[in-house]
Enzyme design. Structure first.
Site, PDB file in Angstrom:
ATOM      1  N   GLY A  14     -13.358  16.669  40.228  1.00  0.00           N
ATOM      2  CA  GLY A  14     -13.598  16.093  38.903  1.00  0.00           C
ATOM      3  C   GLY A  14     -14.434  14.829  38.977  1.00  0.00           C
ATOM      4  NE  ARG A  35     -11.680  20.797  39.411  1.00  0.00           N
ATOM      5  CZ  ARG A  35     -11.238  19.558  39.633  1.00  0.00           C
ATOM      6  NH1 ARG A  35     -10.871  19.209  40.851  1.00  0.00           N
ATOM      7  NH2 ARG A  35     -11.156  18.696  38.647  1.00  0.00           N
ATOM      8  CG  ASP A  88      -6.920  19.893  45.851  1.00  0.00           C
ATOM      9  OD1 ASP A  88      -5.958  19.970  46.640  1.00  0.00           O
ATOM     10  OD2 ASP A  88      -6.810  20.068  44.632  1.00  0.00           O
ATOM     11  CE  LYS A 144     -12.978  12.994  42.847  1.00  0.00           C
ATOM     12  NZ  LYS A 144     -13.086  14.393  42.399  1.00  0.00           N
ATOM     13  CB  THR A 145      -9.127  11.376  42.075  1.00  0.00           C
ATOM     14  OG1 THR A 145      -8.514  11.952  40.925  1.00  0.00           O
ATOM     15  CG2 THR A 145      -8.061  10.657  42.895  1.00  0.00           C
ATOM     16  CB  ILE A 146     -10.004   9.438  36.839  1.00  0.00           C
ATOM     17  CG1 ILE A 146      -9.514  10.857  36.523  1.00  0.00           C
ATOM     18  CG2 ILE A 146     -11.504   9.325  36.720  1.00  0.00           C
ATOM     19  CD1 ILE A 146      -9.353  11.114  35.042  1.00  0.00           C
ATOM     20  CG  ASP A 147      -6.209  12.795  38.726  1.00  0.00           C
ATOM     21  OD1 ASP A 147      -6.766  12.596  37.637  1.00  0.00           O
ATOM     22  OD2 ASP A 147      -6.164  13.916  39.266  1.00  0.00           O
ATOM     23  NE  ARG A 159     -13.524  14.605  34.242  1.00  0.00           N
ATOM     24  CZ  ARG A 159     -13.420  15.831  34.722  1.00  0.00           C
ATOM     25  NH1 ARG A 159     -12.413  16.146  35.500  1.00  0.00           N
ATOM     26  NH2 ARG A 159     -14.308  16.746  34.434  1.00  0.00           N
TER      27      ARG A 159
HETATM   28  P1  FBP Z   1      -9.918  15.417  40.858  1.00  0.00           P
HETATM   29  O1  FBP Z   1      -8.545  15.503  41.446  1.00  0.00           O
HETATM   30  O2  FBP Z   1     -10.847  16.413  41.418  1.00  0.00           O
HETATM   31  O3  FBP Z   1     -10.463  14.034  40.923  1.00  0.00           O
HETATM   32  O4  FBP Z   1      -9.782  15.803  39.321  1.00  0.00           O
HETATM   33  C1  FBP Z   1      -9.433  14.922  38.346  1.00  0.00           C
HETATM   34  C2  FBP Z   1      -9.220  15.611  37.014  1.00  0.00           C
HETATM   35  O5  FBP Z   1      -9.922  14.866  36.045  1.00  0.00           O
HETATM   36  C3  FBP Z   1      -7.749  15.753  36.637  1.00  0.00           C
HETATM   37  O6  FBP Z   1      -7.231  14.594  36.055  1.00  0.00           O
HETATM   38  C4  FBP Z   1      -7.783  16.925  35.693  1.00  0.00           C
HETATM   39  O7  FBP Z   1      -6.541  17.592  35.619  1.00  0.00           O
HETATM   40  C5  FBP Z   1      -8.834  17.799  36.299  1.00  0.00           C
HETATM   41  O8  FBP Z   1      -9.730  16.937  36.980  1.00  0.00           O
HETATM   42  C6  FBP Z   1      -9.577  18.611  35.293  1.00  0.00           C
HETATM   43  O9  FBP Z   1     -10.422  19.478  35.961  1.00  0.00           O
HETATM   44  P2  FBP Z   1     -11.724  20.135  35.391  1.00  0.00           P
HETATM   45  O10 FBP Z   1     -12.786  19.089  35.390  1.00  0.00           O
HETATM   46  O11 FBP Z   1     -12.019  21.209  36.372  1.00  0.00           O
HETATM   47  O12 FBP Z   1     -11.409  20.612  34.018  1.00  0.00           O
END
Ligand code: FBP
Length: 561
Positions: A83, A147, A178, A204-207, A432
């Protein structure tokens, strides 16, 4: 590369100069390694050691500045993975600048569309012009993202062949848990096969769930949470003005509740659900609904038919009865692809019946009790890493429907005398790709620059680590941490796989404790905060504030020393 007209902010941000930690700012050619302690992984040590014989157990490292050395040219490939998170372009820019500073004949290639780019051999070569057009901008559009899970021999062979064609001897994977699992797998495979290609990850991840003692926070969390907090603050002003709606805001963050928790501390809404607490206290869906309905009723009885509730994106997977059902559902779904009798069913209700017949009886009951909309959302494809796509599950709507039923019952029993009118939102994609805050712009640039320092020092299977993040960026501590250190075994697509463990919210940690100490007050008394939009220029106390999460966690860590 985009040729669109630029907004005034876009133009101004292109000229922002990120400030590196001192050790890196003195020049990439002067960077020297200080070895730290050997590492163990977080769980399942024997299995992880067996799967990563070459990259397991390495030591952590930090850098210092020493005497200048000369380095030969090196070609590196970079992948943006998973993401989007604000600041990704600055990681690429930092990497590019470090690589060119080490030797201007070096080349940086960008693989297109995420990990699939290295398998399919789709890439661009970066130039000053391309990099300069993306400095300090949000998004991953410089090369795109994806992904794809890297795990098969065939994928690794193709990646190797494509690297050989470009004489690439280093890969940087910018990703979350991941994607960095991909990085660890690729690093190990390259060593096993004497490929002579190093792999370095960037967190990296906003999470905000890729963190440990060495990784204080993943990039993007700062900007994304500030963006959501601005929106929630604006809604709170609206709520407080009109006094007629309850706003239910689902906030992105996948499994962990770091994002919703941080947004709650920045805005102080009336209700914030924390998935990890729901799991720990084994709260059923009914108990969650009762808790929310009681607050709504009490506020209504005080004449307040309005409020704001934050719901973490991954809540549904933490409610014990749902978690058991989803685990069972995942196993059932992993067999469905080859199941002709399921695949010939086209009517949703028939599919639901089929699934219920395959689930264990208790889980079938839970599945059956759900609204059709949620059933259909739970049956959507898992992502390539086997995760339920929680962003597509409308938990906020499920809660609203159940709360309405509960409030009707309470009304009949004289416990609720008010009105309940709902609005719902999902804040996720909005944050994001925002322009990175000054914090993320500096942090990302340092992570990319530092990733090259790790390569130059001969490391592979490491995650770029920049710490001491509540201090000014000149004081940040650059180094690296072995990826295997964060791994454990988890079930994905019905099989046990080595993966980087997600860092969930700690219920005994200072961030949750702050919410816990205040939430009763925030529920009934409107203590709304209005953080406003991210500021890029102006007084430091406005432009350089870190998140509450980082601040509270660093303070707690410092108190332990
Ligand atoms: P990452 O773990 O790859 O950083 O993803 C973050 C995220 O924004 C999650 O918060 C969210 O559940 C997911 O990606 C949504 O995925 P997609 O962009 O495939 O809809």
């Amino acid at each position: 590369m985009t040729t669109n007209e630029l907004s005034p902010l876009q133009k101004a941000r292109l000229n922002f100069k990120p400030v590196l930690p001192k050790t890196l700012a003195e020049g990439i050619k002067k960077v020297e390694v200080i070895e730290g302690a050997k590492t163990e992984c977080v769980k399942d040590q024997e299995e992880i050691k067996r799967l990563f014989p070459n990259t397991y157990g390495k030591c952590t490292v930090t850098f210092k500045s020493g005497s200048e050395k000369e380095y030969s040219a090196k070609n590196v490939g970079v992948i943006l993975s998973g993401g989007q998170a604000p600041g990704g372009h600055n990681v690429v820019a930092g990497l590019y600048d470090a690589l060119k500073q080490a030797n201007k004949e070096s080349k940086l290639y960008g693989f297109l569309g995420g990990p699939s780019g290295i398998i399919d051999g789709e890439y661009i070569e970066f130039t000053d012009e391309i990099i300069d057009a993306y400095r300090n901008t949000g998004g991953f559009d410089i090369i795109g993202s994806g992904r794809t899970k890297l795990e098969t021999e065939e994928q690794f062979q193709k990646a190797l062949a494509n690297c050989k064609k470009l004489n690439i001897t280093g890969i940087v994977i910018i990703g979350g848990d991941d994607s960095n699992t991909n990085a660890a797998m690729l690093a190990e495979w390259f060593v096993q096969n004497n490929a002579g290609i190093q792999v370095i990850g960037c967190p990296k991840t906003i999470d905000g769930d890729l963190k440990n003692d060495q990784i204080e926070i993943s990039f993007g969390f700062d900007t994304a949470t500030k963006t959501y907090a601005e929106l929630v603050g604006n809604i709170q002003r609206d709520v407080n003005s009109a006094k007629k709606y309850w706003h239910f805001v689902k906030v992105m963050g996948r499994s962990a509740t770091h994002v919703a928790l941080e947004v709650a501390l920045q805005t102080q809404p009336n209700i914030t659900l924390i998935s990890e607490e729901v799991e720990e206290k084994k709260l059923s869906l009914k108990q969650i609904v009762d808790y929310m309905a009681n607050i709504i009723a009490q506020r209504a009885n005080d004449g307040k038919n309005f409020g704001v509730a934050l719901i973490p994106e991954g809540l549904i997977e933490f409610i014990p009865e749902m978690k058991r059902m989803i685990a069972n559902l995942n196993d059932v779904m992993s067999t469905l692809e080859q199941d002709a009798s399921y695949n010939k069913l086209t009517v949703p209700a028939d599919r639901f019946d089929f699934i219920e017949s395959r689930l264990e009886p208790d889980n079938a009951k839970v599945f059956e009790s759900l609204p059709v909309l949620i059933k259909a959302q739970l049956l959507m494809d898992r992502d390539p890493h086997g995760n339920v796509q929680v962003s597509k599950i409308e938990t906020e709507k499920l809660l609203i429907e159940m709360i309405k039923v509960k409030l009707d019952q309470m009304k009949a029993e004289g416990e609720f005398m008010g009105k309940f009118s709902d609005q719902c939102h999902f804040f996720g994609y909005e944050g994001r790709c925002a322009f990175p805050s000054n914090f993320d712009a500096n942090y990302c640039y340092a992570l990319g620059f530092n990733a090259y320092a790790l390569m130059q020092a001969g490391m592979t299977g490491y995650l770029s680590s920049v710490r001491n993040l509540t201090a000014p960026s000149t004081e940040w501590v650059a180094g690296g941490v072995p990826l295997t250190m964060m791994m454990n075994m988890e079930k994905r697509h019905g099989h046990m796989k080595p993966v980087i463990q997600k860092a969930l919210v700690k219920l005994d940690g200072p961030v949750f404790k702050k919410l816990e100490a205040n939430r009763e007050d925030w529920a009934m008394n409107d203590r709304y905060m209005f953080p406003g939009s991210i500021q890029y220029w102006g007084p430091s106390e406005v432009c350089d504030i870190t998140t509450q999460t980082l601040k509270l966690e660093r303070e707690a860590a410092a108190a332990l020393v």
